[in-house]
Design an enzyme around this catalytic site. Structure first.
Site: not given
Ligand code: DGL
Length: 262
Positions: A10-11, A42-43, A73-74, A183-185
């Site tokens: 992931d980022s 990354y977004g 990470c989406n 978003c995985t965050h």
């Protein structure tokens, strides 16, 4: 091959929300998690940059002998997974905003998606949205400063909460009944979202679905680890603060967190 690890990237720390679901469902697997916090978010990067970073993470995963990679990470999934699948041999599992279940469950036919700019502007997201939410009103909001707050550990600060509340207004105004976390965050701000959003809004994310999909692909490829020995979890981060990521996964056992350049 079944003894080789599953590698996630992931980022930054967000994909640990997926790691938890995976460890729950697949306790005998070894996991390696690559947190590219140095390059977060990354977004806001271009698709080309996101592909480049995903390739770097994939090459590192292969150096650890990954049997399967979870793109946790989406933003990386929606921008880079087709590139990765066409350039590497091993199976990749991605994560995308859970539009399909939200659209099919919505009674008012209005749903919200909170995601990064990179995800919402990607071709894959547009295609998924057109396929599964044709007759649904989809309110899209780009999350601003949320990834940074989860990375930095200030999600409970008053200033952040008041900015978050502003960002959520379009969801309240459009009277949605489902909110998709793209978003995985974002699972790390669910307590704040529950306080700020009307009670009737159901929040959904894709974590469990990703874990189920991973298990089914491992089985299909006959690479499920059947050793019945609790797996090891190794987390690598490319920033100094290793304690922050450790604190996000307090319940995971057999875990090590190490700083590494990548
Ligand atoms: N956690 C990531 C996602 O699911 C990336 C967020 C970012 O780095 O902007 O989209």
């Amino acid at each position: 091959m079944s003894q080789q690890p599953i590698v996630l990237f992931d980022s930054g720390v967000g994909g640990t929300s997926i790691l938890k679901e995976l460890v729950d469902l697949l306790p005998y697997e070894d996991f390696i998690y690559l947190a590219d916090s140095k390059n977060a978010p990354y977004g806001e990067k271009s698709p080309e940059e996101i592909i480049q970073l995903s390739v770097k993470n994939t090459d590192l995963a292969l150096s650890y002998n990954a049997k399967l990679i979870v793109v946790a990470c989406n933003t990386a999934t929606t921008n880079a997974i087709s590139y990765l699948r066409s350039h590497y041999q091993l199976p990749f599992i991605g994560i995308e905003p859970a539009i399909k279940p939200a659209a099919s469950s919505s009674e008012v036919k209005r749903i919200g998606v909170l995601a990064t700019e990179g995800t919402l502007s990607s071709e894959l997201f547009k295609k998924t949205s057109q396929t599964y939410a044709k007759d649904i009103n989809v309110k899209e909001v780009v999350g601003r400063g949320i990834v940074e707050a989860v990375e930095g550990g200030w999600t409970t600060d008053e200033k952040f909460i008041s900015e978050l509340s502003e960002q959520l207004k379009p969801f309240k105004d459009s009277e949605i009944d489902y909110l998709v976390l793209g978003c995985t965050h974002y699972p790390y701000i669910i307590p704040q979202l529950k306080i700020l959003l009307p009670e009737h809004i159901t929040i959904i994310d894709s974590g469990f679905a990703v874990a189920k999909q991973t298990k089914s692909v491992l089985k299909k490829n006959k690479i499920l680890n059947t050793s019945r020995k609790k797996g090891l979890i190794r987390i690598f981060t490319n920033i100094e603060n290793t304690a922050h990521i450790r604190n996000l996964v307090p319940d995971l056992e057999n875990i090590s967190v190490t700083k590494k350049e990548f």
